[in-house]
Design an enzyme around this catalytic site. Structure first.
Site, PDB file in Angstrom:
ATOM      1  N   TYR A 113    -103.691  -8.868 -24.926  1.00 54.06           N
ATOM      2  CA  TYR A 113    -104.115 -10.262 -25.094  1.00 54.06           C
ATOM      3  C   TYR A 113    -105.339 -10.366 -26.000  1.00 54.06           C
ATOM      4  CZ  TYR A 113    -100.882 -12.403 -21.765  1.00 54.06           C
ATOM      5  OH  TYR A 113     -99.757 -12.883 -21.137  1.00 54.06           O
ATOM      6  N   GLU A 172    -110.210 -17.037 -15.616  1.00 50.54           N
ATOM      7  CA  GLU A 172    -110.614 -17.913 -16.715  1.00 50.54           C
ATOM      8  C   GLU A 172    -110.054 -17.331 -18.008  1.00 50.54           C
ATOM      9  OE1 GLU A 172    -113.432 -16.412 -14.889  1.00 50.54           O
ATOM     10  OE2 GLU A 172    -113.413 -17.946 -13.340  1.00 50.54           O
TER      11      GLU A 172
END
Length: 183
Positions: free
Chosen positions: A109, A132
């Site tokens: 990611y 988050e």
């Protein structure tokens, strides 16, 4: 304080530290998750809250407006450019009194501009993890539910702490879903 190995993580998971627990790292056709040499790659559930500015809200941690989010349940989610989402882990954690965790994002990611932030799991904290997720790119970014999102590293102190998160009745104790900011 030392980092804990796969053997220790497995032993603690069998005592309920991580549920459900994937004893092997699953990698085939997915963003990896499960037990690794010195950590555990947790999975993101299919529950997301995506920031939106539909109501022209101001983000204020002391007076948080839930209308700042759109709630989504899906197998994947698109985080808008330069935006932010909250999610939760599939795994439920029960941290021992002499352990502190640090969470780091997965390189798959990160190489796409998606950054994950999670504060440390303090001694005797328990719950689902509120995750988050920031999309730092000028393009929409896709996040896949039920796959790996970040890695948890476990550190064991030389002695148990004097006051644990449970002792001080921490405001994020026993989280059952995505938990928004609290005072």
């Amino acid at each position: 304080m030392s980092i804990k190995s796969d053997r220790w993580i497995r032993e603690q998971a069998l005592k309920g530290m991580i549920e459900p627990f994937s004893e092997k790292q699953v990698r085939e056709g997915v963003i990896s998750y499960g037990l690794s040499s010195y950590g555990y790659d947790l999975r993101v559930s299919n529950e997301f809250k995506i920031f939106t500015n539909v109501n022209s809200a101001i983000i204020d941690p002391k007076n948080f407006d839930e209308r700042s989010f759109v709630t989504v349940e899906a197998d994947s989610v698109i985080v808008p450019p330069n935006s932010f989402a909250l999610a939760r882990s599939i795994e439920y954690f029960r941290i021992p009194r002499d352990v502190l965790t640090i969470c780091v994002g997965k390189s798959t990611y990160a190489r796409c501009g998606i950054i994950v932030n999670v504060t440390p799991f303090e001694p005797e904290w328990e719950g689902y993890v509120t995750l988050e997720i920031s999309n730092t790119t000028p393009l929409p970014a896709k996040v896949y539910a039920n796959e790996g999102l970040c890695q948890i590293l476990f550190f064991q102190g030389d002695e148990p702490c004097e006051i644990s998160y449970a002792d001080k009745k921490g405001k994020y104790q026993n989280q059952q879903g995505i938990v928004l900011p609290k005072l």
